[in-house]
Design a protein around this motif. Sequence first.
Motif, mmCIF file in Angstrom:
data_model
loop_
_atom_site.group_PDB
_atom_site.id
_atom_site.type_symbol
_atom_site.label_atom_id
_atom_site.label_comp_id
_atom_site.label_asym_id
_atom_site.label_seq_id
_atom_site.Cartn_x
_atom_site.Cartn_y
_atom_site.Cartn_z
ATOM 1 N N ARG A 91 6.151 12.916 4.922
ATOM 2 C CA ARG A 91 5.533 13.988 4.141
ATOM 3 C C ARG A 91 4.275 13.530 3.399
ATOM 4 N NH1 ARG A 91 10.087 16.132 0.315
ATOM 5 N NH2 ARG A 91 8.274 17.206 -0.567
ATOM 6 N N ARG A 92 3.908 12.276 3.552
ATOM 7 C CA ARG A 92 2.746 11.761 2.842
ATOM 8 C C ARG A 92 1.456 12.137 3.564
ATOM 9 N NH1 ARG A 92 5.040 5.644 1.481
ATOM 10 N NH2 ARG A 92 7.007 6.376 0.539
ATOM 11 N N SER A 136 7.263 14.312 -8.549
ATOM 12 C CA SER A 136 8.610 14.012 -8.062
ATOM 13 C C SER A 136 9.526 15.228 -8.170
ATOM 14 C CB SER A 136 9.200 12.836 -8.851
ATOM 15 O OG SER A 136 8.451 11.656 -8.627
ATOM 16 N N THR A 182 10.684 9.496 -3.954
ATOM 17 C CA THR A 182 11.010 10.910 -3.731
ATOM 18 C C THR A 182 10.153 11.558 -2.654
ATOM 19 O OG1 THR A 182 9.459 11.608 -5.488
ATOM 20 C CG2 THR A 182 11.761 11.184 -6.126
ATOM 21 N N LEU A 183 9.136 10.843 -2.168
ATOM 22 C CA LEU A 183 8.257 11.397 -1.133
ATOM 23 C C LEU A 183 8.413 10.578 0.145
ATOM 24 C CD1 LEU A 183 6.043 13.537 -0.589
ATOM 25 C CD2 LEU A 183 4.345 11.781 -1.173
ATOM 26 N N ARG A 227 8.547 18.311 -7.897
ATOM 27 C CA ARG A 227 8.182 19.197 -6.785
ATOM 28 C C ARG A 227 8.703 18.655 -5.456
ATOM 29 N NH1 ARG A 227 3.350 19.546 -9.878
ATOM 30 N NH2 ARG A 227 2.382 17.922 -8.593
ATOM 31 N N ASP A 228 8.856 17.327 -5.350
ATOM 32 C CA ASP A 228 9.363 16.733 -4.111
ATOM 33 C C ASP A 228 10.812 17.121 -3.837
ATOM 34 O OD1 ASP A 228 6.964 15.426 -3.687
ATOM 35 O OD2 ASP A 228 7.624 13.546 -4.613
ATOM 36 N N ARG A 280 5.600 7.770 -4.470
ATOM 37 C CA ARG A 280 5.671 7.862 -5.936
ATOM 38 C C ARG A 280 6.116 6.553 -6.604
ATOM 39 N NH1 ARG A 280 2.976 12.460 -4.981
ATOM 40 N NH2 ARG A 280 4.281 14.155 -4.192
ATOM 41 N N ASP A 325 0.270 10.829 -3.388
ATOM 42 C CA ASP A 325 0.475 11.692 -2.223
ATOM 43 C C ASP A 325 0.334 10.911 -0.913
ATOM 44 O OD1 ASP A 325 0.896 13.959 -3.764
ATOM 45 O OD2 ASP A 325 -1.210 14.571 -3.731
#
Length: 324
Positions: free
Chosen positions: A193-194, A122, A188-189, A124-125, A74, A70
């Motif tokens: 957004r981290r 991933s 994917t993140l 959910r991302d 990823r 997070d």
Amino acid sequence: MPWSSGLTRRGFVILGLLAMVQTLSTSFYLPALPELAADLGVTAAQAQLTISAALIGLATGQFVLGSLSDRWGRRRLMIAGMALFTVASLLCAVAPSLWVLIVLRLVQGFAGAAGPVIARASIRDVTSGAQTGQALSKLLAVIGIAPIAGPILGSLILLFATWRGLFVALGVIGLISLVVALVWFPETLPRERRLGQREGAVGTRAALRELLTDRLVIVVLAVTTLLGIISFSWSSTSPFYFIDWYGLSPQQYAVIVGMNSFAFVIGAVINSRAVGGMGPRAALIRGLVLITIGGVLVSIATAIVAPVGWVIVVIVLTMGAYGG
């Protein structure tokens, strides 16, 4: 980000393959446990510690690697996890003693946890709403293939190699997974957004506090923990039960494990449909009653040394109830 518009079919296959690695490593060498114990000169109980270590590593790895992904993204953690899994698997193959093997299995479980936990994250991302639930359900179905295929593949390798050869094979599987992660698994993140270090720590503490004060969560956690004990007891003792006591071959034992895993999947499918009609609480109680009856029957069959065919039938039916 290649999956920014949603999870593609190829993307799902990639995530499924990476998520299967850890589950496969747990079931892969079950048929070889009696041989492992004999070769290292240890008891059955001591050999079972190699399974315990892997599961402890898996649980710890999912918590640690999930939180770190997070913050750091990823892709880099997936690659690091698959690389460490590969190295640990190959070192398991040359472990000189049980205790070295236990430590290496702990590391292997920790590293392999990157597969399932980051695959779920991933998904959910890059998905939302109903698509997320559908993708996660499909991922669980793919992961469910490993307990069926793992013992069968492991028993076939045992026709040509020792238990050490199984860990070499796991190392090869890990290397393939590493290549897949390097070449086809994207980030994917996005950075924006981290979570920051402080934000992630505060959020984790708040979530744990909320969960541990929720009575329903505690009940569900207690039930799933007890069911997990049943599953672990079966996985760790069944090789000695069927191979040493009943004299079955590793290949015959692998077929039994495959039957049990298939029964588990069928039970889960039946239960998912039954929940809509009777509700989750009634479905859970029904499943627990069936598991209890099955456990009593297995105990009786063991006590009277029933024919192996009857034992297999009872255990398969019990595993079906466990899945439900």
